[in-house]
Design an enzyme around this catalytic site. Sequence first.
Site, short mmCIF file in Angstrom:
data_model
loop_
_atom_site.label_atom_id
_atom_site.label_comp_id
_atom_site.label_asym_id
_atom_site.label_seq_id
_atom_site.Cartn_x
_atom_site.Cartn_y
_atom_site.Cartn_z
N HIS A 89 1.08 -1.50 0.17
CA HIS A 89 -0.35 0.33 0.25
C HIS A 89 0.81 1.14 -0.23
O HIS A 89 0.25 2.55 0.29
CB HIS A 89 -0.77 0.09 0.97
CG HIS A 89 -2.39 -0.41 1.26
ND1 HIS A 89 -2.69 -1.28 0.61
CD2 HIS A 89 -2.63 -1.85 2.03
CE1 HIS A 89 -3.77 -1.96 0.75
NE2 HIS A 89 -3.43 -2.37 1.73
N ARG A 111 -10.31 1.86 -6.70
CA ARG A 111 -11.24 1.80 -6.11
C ARG A 111 -11.91 3.44 -6.07
O ARG A 111 -10.92 4.28 -5.37
CB ARG A 111 -11.68 1.22 -5.47
CG ARG A 111 -12.93 0.74 -4.64
CD ARG A 111 -13.41 -0.16 -3.51
NE ARG A 111 -15.06 -0.21 -3.51
CZ ARG A 111 -15.23 -1.37 -2.15
NH1 ARG A 111 -14.37 -1.57 -1.35
NH2 ARG A 111 -16.34 -1.51 -2.48
N SER A 119 -15.92 1.72 3.30
CA SER A 119 -14.84 0.34 3.35
C SER A 119 -13.64 0.89 4.78
O SER A 119 -13.60 -0.87 5.45
CB SER A 119 -14.23 -0.05 2.19
OG SER A 119 -13.94 -1.47 2.71
N TYR A 174 -11.00 -1.21 -9.93
CA TYR A 174 -12.22 -2.40 -9.11
C TYR A 174 -13.81 -2.04 -9.40
O TYR A 174 -13.94 -3.91 -10.19
CB TYR A 174 -12.47 -1.65 -7.74
CG TYR A 174 -13.35 -3.02 -6.75
CD1 TYR A 174 -12.95 -3.57 -5.74
CD2 TYR A 174 -14.96 -2.29 -6.50
CE1 TYR A 174 -13.77 -4.01 -4.91
CE2 TYR A 174 -15.70 -3.35 -5.37
CZ TYR A 174 -15.04 -3.73 -4.86
OH TYR A 174 -16.11 -4.40 -4.89
N ARG A 240 -17.07 -7.70 3.20
CA ARG A 240 -17.74 -7.61 4.24
C ARG A 240 -18.92 -7.31 3.50
O ARG A 240 -20.04 -8.29 3.53
CB ARG A 240 -17.59 -5.89 4.53
CG ARG A 240 -18.91 -5.08 5.48
CD ARG A 240 -18.08 -3.45 4.99
NE ARG A 240 -18.17 -2.94 4.59
CZ ARG A 240 -18.92 -2.09 3.41
NH1 ARG A 240 -20.36 -2.01 4.61
NH2 ARG A 240 -19.31 -1.18 1.97
N LYS A 241 -18.58 -6.60 2.14
CA LYS A 241 -19.70 -6.67 1.48
C LYS A 241 -19.65 -7.04 -0.64
O LYS A 241 -20.05 -7.40 -1.27
CB LYS A 241 -20.70 -4.63 1.22
CG LYS A 241 -22.66 -4.95 1.42
CD LYS A 241 -23.13 -3.39 1.97
CE LYS A 241 -24.14 -3.95 2.00
NZ LYS A 241 -24.39 -2.15 2.52
N GLY A 242 -18.56 -6.37 -0.73
CA GLY A 242 -18.43 -6.72 -2.52
C GLY A 242 -18.41 -5.58 -2.94
O GLY A 242 -18.88 -6.09 -4.57
P1 A3P Z 1 -16.31 -3.23 1.47
O1 A3P Z 1 -15.35 -3.96 2.58
O2 A3P Z 1 -16.88 -2.49 0.40
O3 A3P Z 1 -16.89 -4.67 1.20
P2 A3P Z 1 -9.15 -5.10 0.52
O4 A3P Z 1 -8.44 -6.25 -0.29
O5 A3P Z 1 -8.01 -3.60 -0.68
O6 A3P Z 1 -8.68 -5.04 1.71
O7 A3P Z 1 -10.58 -4.94 -0.36
C1 A3P Z 1 -11.37 -4.84 0.08
C2 A3P Z 1 -12.60 -5.05 -0.28
O8 A3P Z 1 -12.26 -5.67 -1.34
C3 A3P Z 1 -13.69 -4.89 0.94
O9 A3P Z 1 -15.07 -3.54 -0.03
C4 A3P Z 1 -14.40 -6.65 0.16
O10 A3P Z 1 -15.12 -6.62 0.81
C5 A3P Z 1 -13.47 -6.04 -1.61
N1 A3P Z 1 -13.56 -7.52 -2.07
C6 A3P Z 1 -12.82 -8.41 -1.52
N2 A3P Z 1 -12.46 -9.67 -2.32
C7 A3P Z 1 -13.48 -9.30 -3.47
C8 A3P Z 1 -14.73 -10.12 -4.46
N3 A3P Z 1 -14.14 -11.10 -4.67
N4 A3P Z 1 -15.55 -9.41 -4.98
C9 A3P Z 1 -15.98 -8.22 -4.83
N5 A3P Z 1 -15.58 -7.27 -4.35
C10 A3P Z 1 -14.19 -8.15 -3.22
#
Ligand code: A3P
Length: 280
Positions: A89, A111, A119, A174, A240-242
Amino acid sequence: QLSVLHNFKGILFSTMSSKELLNSLDSFDAREDDVFLVSYPKSGTHWVAEVIENIPNAGITLTSPIEFGDISKFEELKAYSKRRVIPTHLNYDMLPVNVKQKQCKIIYIVRNPKDTAVSLFHYYRDNPNLPCVETWAAFFELFLRGDVVYGSWFDHILSWEEHKNDKDILIIFYEELKKDFAKSLKKITTFLDINVNDNEINKIASKTSFSEMKNNAVKENFDPNHTICALTADRNLVFRKGVVGDWINYFTSKQKRVFDELFTEKMKHSEVARHLKEFS
Ligand code: A3P
């Protein structure tokens, strides 16, 4: 509350990224075939990492983030014999100088910042390795000021965008991954010089779907030393929600206005910003 973050040259980092490690990043010995998987936190890093890991015959090993751990990090990274995919990061300026000199390939995930903020707000609430935050309103102010882990979203994006033409950088969105998975995946495989056929693409899509990844996270025992995120090894905190557009459930109309004004001002020369607008 014991401090879980520390300030390093004006940017907040997790205490799991030691000051010594951050200070010695420039001594990292990059290999020409290293791939860096770069993002601001909560941009979909775990998702893209899983996608890359599921490409058949990719011949790669996913490592833990370059900034995660202490000074022994570089020894640990030396031990990998396959092509390394190294998540981080870090902003552009902190990326080890050797990575820039050797023109290592870089995949940068972006994103929409409103969803990223929401998020990250949930990550602050659920992840014991991040500070406590009482309300969305309080977090919103921190995010706007860049007073959060890894600093300002705007500064992060702009630091990378400034170099997108002079380095081997692929920018992945994203929202585009959500909208047209096959198209984004092909961008990634072409960039990495790997061939995939349609059948393989479908398999990768189903293995890396949100529900599949979330279900797997529940089943897994996690290894604290093997993680994609420098902020936790517990994957249960990640899925979480994705979805795209969840920000609408959090931003007040005033917050939206304030955010959009700042966005317009900071991102006025940004091509990435124009792409983000197309997706929203
Ligand atoms: P949300 O909190 O909006 O659900 P990172 O991997 O950089 O930490 O990002 C996490 C975010 O990506 C979270 O967002 C998570 O749910 C989402 N995410 C992880 N895997 C995913 C997938 N297969 N499809 C869509 N979103 C995904």
